[in-house]
Design an enzyme around this catalytic site. Structure first.
Site, PDB file in Angstrom:
ATOM      1  N   SER A 247      23.143 -36.003  12.213  1.00 46.87           N
ATOM      2  CA  SER A 247      24.203 -37.107  11.628  1.00 46.87           C
ATOM      3  C   SER A 247      25.354 -36.521  10.951  1.00 46.87           C
ATOM      4  CB  SER A 247      23.548 -38.067  11.035  1.00 46.87           C
ATOM      5  OG  SER A 247      24.304 -39.561  11.131  1.00 46.87           O
TER       6      SER A 247
ATOM      7  N   ASP B 118      19.773 -44.245  20.272  1.00 48.82           N
ATOM      8  CA  ASP B 118      20.445 -43.670  19.108  1.00 48.82           C
ATOM      9  C   ASP B 118      21.740 -44.059  18.634  1.00 48.82           C
ATOM     10  OD1 ASP B 118      21.149 -41.569  17.283  1.00 48.82           O
ATOM     11  OD2 ASP B 118      20.407 -39.987  18.217  1.00 48.82           O
TER      12      ASP B 118
ATOM     13  N   HIS C 113      17.785 -42.771  16.000  1.00 50.68           N
ATOM     14  CA  HIS C 113      18.590 -41.793  15.267  1.00 50.68           C
ATOM     15  C   HIS C 113      17.837 -40.636  14.717  1.00 50.68           C
ATOM     16  CE1 HIS C 113      22.441 -40.417  13.824  1.00 50.68           C
ATOM     17  NE2 HIS C 113      22.441 -40.803  12.608  1.00 50.68           N
TER      18      HIS C 113
END
Length: 295
Positions: free
Chosen positions: A107, A246, A273
């Site tokens: 991320s 996601d 995610h």
């Protein structure tokens, strides 16, 4: 039992907490960059076995502003910036003598990795793992606003009102955002591994300052993050991982895959995610095989 070493590394007036899994071998360590900003290393502990499986150290740390590292919230505007977090990353490498590494960013950690590679041209990064990340804040926001349209109408309205007024305190907005994150980040249920459920320390101001009030409203100092066109200059081997559900949508992942000259993309069905949590065994195997193939 694998050896776990914890260290506090001096970083200017601050300190960075570092957790090292396994003992040094002749293989380049895997250095992990967590998300957020402000999420802390905790969830990466589910990847500890990769040290054994791939025959190398796995190194994770809490970035400035969260976890066991210094949390200089009183200096947020200057401390919580990409420049400072890159300096911290450079400092971690220097203090630990990490001349050769494989670099995984999840991320925001993937954003940090791309900023580091594109703007600082570091030496000794053998391969890059981009885990549920992004090359464009604008595309990310556009894609998440597309996903918001699948929420119930009332929740859509609550999110729109919060974004319009700048007031993110209403219960309706908070419920809508929680529902959205359950669908596309990870739904926190008691059966998840302890590191994923562990309460993290600090991080909220780092997130707000760097990114914004939520995933889809990037109004922090990273709002102009745009590296899509820079990816063509990154010739190192890159592994992209993401989930079908996601926050890093397939379009976001594909925009990186299409622009990186030497990339592979693994899409995890039914994952949000955190495929490395939701499909842990499969992810560890993929990651270990990748690292061995890129040594």
């Amino acid at each position: 039992m694998m050896q776990i070493t914890e260290k506090y590394l001096p970083f200017g007036n601050w300190q960075t907490y570092c957790r090292i899994v396994g003992e040094a071998t002749d293989r380049a360590p895997l250095l992990l960059l967590h998300g957020g900003p402000g999420s802390s290393h905790n969830y990466f502990e589910v990847l500890d076995q990769v040290a054994e499986k791939s025959g190398r150290q796995v190194i994770m740390y809490d970035q400035l502003g969260c976890g066991n590292s210094s949390i200089p919230d009183d200096q947020a505007e200057t401390a919580y910036t990409a420049q400072t977090w890159v300096k911290e990353l450079e400092n971690v490498r220097e203090q630990l003598g990490l001349d050769q590494i494989h670099l995984l960013g999840q991320s925001w950690g993937g954003m940090l990795a791309l900023i580091y590679l594109c703007d600082y041209q570091p030496e000794g990064v053998k391969s890059l793992i981009l885990s549920s990340t992004l090359a464009s804040a604008k595309l990310w926001s556009q894609e998440l606003h597309r996903l918001i349209k699948y929420l119930p109408k009332g929740e859509q309205a609550a999110i729109k009102e919060a974004e319009t007024t700048g007031n993110y305190d209403s219960l309706a907005y908070q419920a809508a955002n929680a529902h959205f994150m359950d669908q596309h980040a990870i739904k926190l249920t008691p059966d998840l591994p302890e590191p994923v459920l562990r309460k993290k320390k600090g991080g909220s101001l780092a997130y707000l300052t760097g990114w914004g009030p939520n995933e889809y409203t990037p109004i922090g100092n990273l709002h102009g993050y745009e590296y899509t066109d820079r990816l063509k200059d990154l010739h190192l081997p890159a592994l992209i991982t993401s989930g079908t559900d996601d926050l890093c949508t397939p379009l976001v992942a594909k925009s990186m895959y299409d622009n990186l000259p030497n990339a592979r993309w693994e899409l995890f069905a039914g994952c949000g995610h955190m495929p490395f949590v939701q499909e842990n065994a499969k992810y560890q195997e993929l990651l270990s095989d990748w690292l061995i193939s890129q040594d």
